[in-house]
Motif scaffolding. Structure first.
Motif, PDB file in Angstrom:
ATOM      1  N   ASN A 169     -19.645  31.367   8.357  1.00 52.46           N
ATOM      2  CA  ASN A 169     -19.705  32.789   8.412  1.00 52.46           C
ATOM      3  C   ASN A 169     -20.957  33.280   7.464  1.00 52.46           C
ATOM      4  N   HIS A 170     -21.181  32.422   6.749  1.00 47.76           N
ATOM      5  CA  HIS A 170     -22.474  32.777   6.098  1.00 47.76           C
ATOM      6  C   HIS A 170     -23.674  32.298   6.584  1.00 47.76           C
ATOM      7  N   PRO A 171     -24.750  33.423   7.099  1.00 47.94           N
ATOM      8  CA  PRO A 171     -25.524  33.256   8.084  1.00 47.94           C
ATOM      9  C   PRO A 171     -26.674  32.444   8.120  1.00 47.94           C
ATOM     10  N   ILE A 172     -26.881  31.786   7.131  1.00 52.85           N
ATOM     11  CA  ILE A 172     -28.094  31.062   6.549  1.00 52.85           C
ATOM     12  C   ILE A 172     -27.672  29.448   6.547  1.00 52.85           C
ATOM     13  N   TYR A 173     -28.451  28.579   7.421  1.00 53.33           N
ATOM     14  CA  TYR A 173     -27.828  27.081   7.299  1.00 53.33           C
ATOM     15  C   TYR A 173     -29.266  26.377   7.146  1.00 53.33           C
ATOM     16  N   GLY A 174     -29.876  26.870   5.874  1.00 53.27           N
ATOM     17  CA  GLY A 174     -31.088  26.033   5.515  1.00 53.27           C
ATOM     18  C   GLY A 174     -30.844  24.998   4.797  1.00 53.27           C
ATOM     19  N   TYR A 175     -32.000  23.983   4.323  1.00 53.70           N
ATOM     20  CA  TYR A 175     -31.896  22.739   3.737  1.00 53.70           C
ATOM     21  C   TYR A 175     -30.692  22.918   2.545  1.00 53.70           C
ATOM     22  N   VAL A 209     -35.871   9.663   6.330  1.00 52.70           N
ATOM     23  CA  VAL A 209     -34.429  10.159   6.488  1.00 52.70           C
ATOM     24  C   VAL A 209     -34.183  11.728   6.257  1.00 52.70           C
ATOM     25  N   PRO A 210     -33.766  12.362   7.040  1.00 54.98           N
ATOM     26  CA  PRO A 210     -33.507  13.742   7.102  1.00 54.98           C
ATOM     27  C   PRO A 210     -32.493  14.082   5.987  1.00 54.98           C
ATOM     28  N   MET A 211     -32.488  15.337   5.494  1.00 55.21           N
ATOM     29  CA  MET A 211     -31.482  15.781   4.694  1.00 55.21           C
ATOM     30  C   MET A 211     -30.109  15.953   5.238  1.00 55.21           C
ATOM     31  N   VAL A 212     -28.906  15.688   4.515  1.00 49.55           N
ATOM     32  CA  VAL A 212     -27.808  15.881   5.025  1.00 49.55           C
ATOM     33  C   VAL A 212     -27.494  17.504   5.429  1.00 49.55           C
ATOM     34  N   PRO A 213     -26.832  17.774   6.735  1.00 48.93           N
ATOM     35  CA  PRO A 213     -26.997  19.230   7.104  1.00 48.93           C
ATOM     36  C   PRO A 213     -25.669  19.929   6.263  1.00 48.93           C
ATOM     37  N   PRO A 214     -25.856  21.195   6.060  1.00 44.24           N
ATOM     38  CA  PRO A 214     -24.937  22.015   5.148  1.00 44.24           C
ATOM     39  C   PRO A 214     -23.467  21.929   5.582  1.00 44.24           C
ATOM     40  N   LEU A 215     -23.284  21.979   6.954  1.00 48.73           N
ATOM     41  CA  LEU A 215     -21.887  21.961   7.351  1.00 48.73           C
ATOM     42  C   LEU A 215     -21.230  20.386   7.114  1.00 48.73           C
ATOM     43  N   ALA A 216     -22.218  19.491   7.017  1.00 49.81           N
ATOM     44  CA  ALA A 216     -21.686  18.197   6.720  1.00 49.81           C
ATOM     45  C   ALA A 216     -21.106  18.047   5.494  1.00 49.81           C
ATOM     46  N   TYR A 217     -21.912  18.760   4.428  1.00 45.04           N
ATOM     47  CA  TYR A 217     -21.396  18.668   3.073  1.00 45.04           C
ATOM     48  C   TYR A 217     -20.094  19.325   2.721  1.00 45.04           C
ATOM     49  N   THR A 218     -20.015  20.633   3.742  1.00 44.93           N
ATOM     50  CA  THR A 218     -18.835  21.424   3.591  1.00 44.93           C
ATOM     51  C   THR A 218     -17.638  20.663   3.934  1.00 44.93           C
ATOM     52  N   ALA A 219     -17.761  19.857   5.130  1.00 46.03           N
ATOM     53  CA  ALA A 219     -16.600  19.318   5.757  1.00 46.03           C
ATOM     54  C   ALA A 219     -16.105  18.140   4.689  1.00 46.03           C
ATOM     55  N   THR A 220     -17.223  17.363   4.215  1.00 45.49           N
ATOM     56  CA  THR A 220     -17.016  16.115   3.053  1.00 45.49           C
ATOM     57  C   THR A 220     -16.212  16.854   1.854  1.00 45.49           C
ATOM     58  N   GLU A 221     -16.740  17.631   1.500  1.00 47.27           N
ATOM     59  CA  GLU A 221     -15.920  18.230   0.162  1.00 47.27           C
ATOM     60  C   GLU A 221     -14.563  18.597   0.490  1.00 47.27           C
ATOM     61  N   ALA A 222     -14.343  19.294   1.785  1.00 47.08           N
ATOM     62  CA  ALA A 222     -12.998  19.644   2.057  1.00 47.08           C
ATOM     63  C   ALA A 222     -11.967  18.433   2.254  1.00 47.08           C
ATOM     64  N   ALA A 223     -12.812  17.217   3.164  1.00 50.20           N
ATOM     65  CA  ALA A 223     -11.753  16.091   3.085  1.00 50.20           C
ATOM     66  C   ALA A 223     -11.379  15.461   2.019  1.00 50.20           C
TER      67      ALA A 223
END
Ligand SMILES: Cc1ncc(COP(=O)(O)O)c(C=O)c1O
Length: 391
Positions: free
Chosen positions: A61-67, A272-286
């Protein structure tokens, strides 16, 4: 195929099959258009836990998916989970975030080995232990796991000691072990770490399956079992297998020693690329909200394993490795004496991992993280495959 209501916990639905064909799923694409049910690669055919899906929706819902970097709340949640579930108290400074555990294996090899140095692995082993660093700069020492009298597989410390040379730098462990499913005891971990200390080795401990123990065994992080030698360790973990978010690309290394951590981070730079924002979000919720779902999952997987046990009990041609952890059954099909075990069972309509990729060709690996009705259908096809070979 009918989905019977077999979940032991009515709050979670593991029974209803979900069509993944429209999602370009690696697992299902392999056999697209063919009547072969996929029981290979390690992801699950279960819907991701609701708290994870809610957290992802909120972030979208937040419209920016930056580093993005790991938030303090994520670090706190992960540290709390490690302490609560595994009795391992870490310093948040030890954490290095990565987009994958296999990436961590490759970075560790770059960080610890010069050209011509040796890395020890213990076959059979998850295939990327062989190829994450097989660029001809490093030599692989393969010291097979041995069989104990009850069939359990473990490290052969004497053979590992004999194999070490003055060029051996790195020991790559998989704990719990994929594909043999062993959960290593404190004694085993102490013995392997003592060898590492004796031979001045760094130990990479891939613990991606540590939250999927199905037997009464208890997983211990290698670094926690032998804290006085934890400066030698790089532990790799992720929520990805346990909570079925492997496609989101978030994992982490825990590296207590500051100079080893620095070497590791330097080796990761620019490749090695940075971890994507959605991946952090899912990991924290898990890790924060996913434990009830995980516990229900483990119950469901135990039920599935009972089904496999029951079917294989009547098939002397297939020997199931007693399973301690993971949702991956390791099956010895050597009694069938097939030229191509995987192809034989594909012809019977079931797609399994060939043992060849792990280093034991006459074996099969069956991923049983699927609705029970799908598993039952797959097991019927497995039985058919055995009968076709003998008939
Ligand atoms: C032992 C082990 N390590 C690593 C991975 C893959 O990790 P990632 O997808 O984070 O690279 C798997 C996947 O099955 C695995 O079994």
């Amino acid at each position: 195929m009918s989905a019977s209501s077999t979940s032991s916990n009515p709050d979670f639905d593991f029974d209803t099959p979900i069509d993944r064909q429209a999602t370009s799923s690696l697992k299902w694409e392999r056999y697209a258009g063919r009547d072969i049910l996929p029981f290979w690669v390690a992801d699950m055919d279960f819907a991701v836990a609701q708290p994870i899906r809610d957290a992802l929706a909120a972030r979208l819902n937040h419209p920016i998916y930056g580093y993005t970097v790991a938030s303090p709340s994520l670090v706190e949640v992960v540290s709390g989970f490690l302490e609560q579930e595994h009795g391992w108290r870490i310093d948040p400074d030890w954490l290095v975030w990565l987009p994958g555990v296999v990436t961590g294996l490759a970075v560790a090899a770059r960080a610890c080995c010069d050209s011509g140095d040796e890395i020890m692995v213990n076959p059979p082993i998850y295939q990327h232990f062989y190829d994450s660093h097989e660029d001809r700069r490093h030599r692989l020492l393969r010291v097979p796991l041995m069989h104990q009298s009850d069939g359990r597989r473990t490290w052969d410390i004497d053979a590992m000691r004999r194999a070490c040379t003055d060029r051996t730098r790195l020991l790559m462990l998989c704990s719990p072990h994929n594909p043999t499913t062993t959960v290593f005891s404190d004694e085993e971990l102490t013995a392997v770490m003592s060898l590492a200390d004796e031979r001045n080795l760094v130990v990479v401990s891939d613990e991606i399956h540590c939250d999927l123990v199905l037997s009464g065994a208890r997983h211990r992080p290698t670094a926690a079992a032998v804290p006085e030698l934890s400066h030698r360790t790089i532990t790799l973990m992720s929520a990805s297998k346990t909570w079925n978010i492997a496609g989101l690309n978030c994992s982490f290394a825990v590296i207590p020693d500051a100079s080893l951590r620095q070497r590791f981070c330097k080796s990761a730079q620019s490749i090695v690329p940075m971890v994507p924002p959605l991946a952090y979000t899912a990991t924290e919720a898990a890790y924060r909200d996913g434990n009830p779902w995980r516990l229900a999952l483990l119950d469901y997987l135990r039920g599935n394993l009972e089904r496999i046990d029951a079917v294989l009990a009547d098939l002397p041609e297939l020997a199931l490795q007693p399973l301690e952890a993971t949702y991956l059954a390791w099956i010895d099909a050597s009694a069938m004496q097939l030229d191509d075990t995987q192809a034989h069972f594909e012809a019977a309509g079931i797609g399994l991992n060939s043992g060849e990729q792990f280093g034991e060709p006459a074996h099969l690996r069956l991923n049983f993280a699927c609705p029970r009705a799908v598993l039952d259908e797959g097991l019927e096809r497995l039985v058919k495959g055995v009968h076709q070979a003998s008939g």
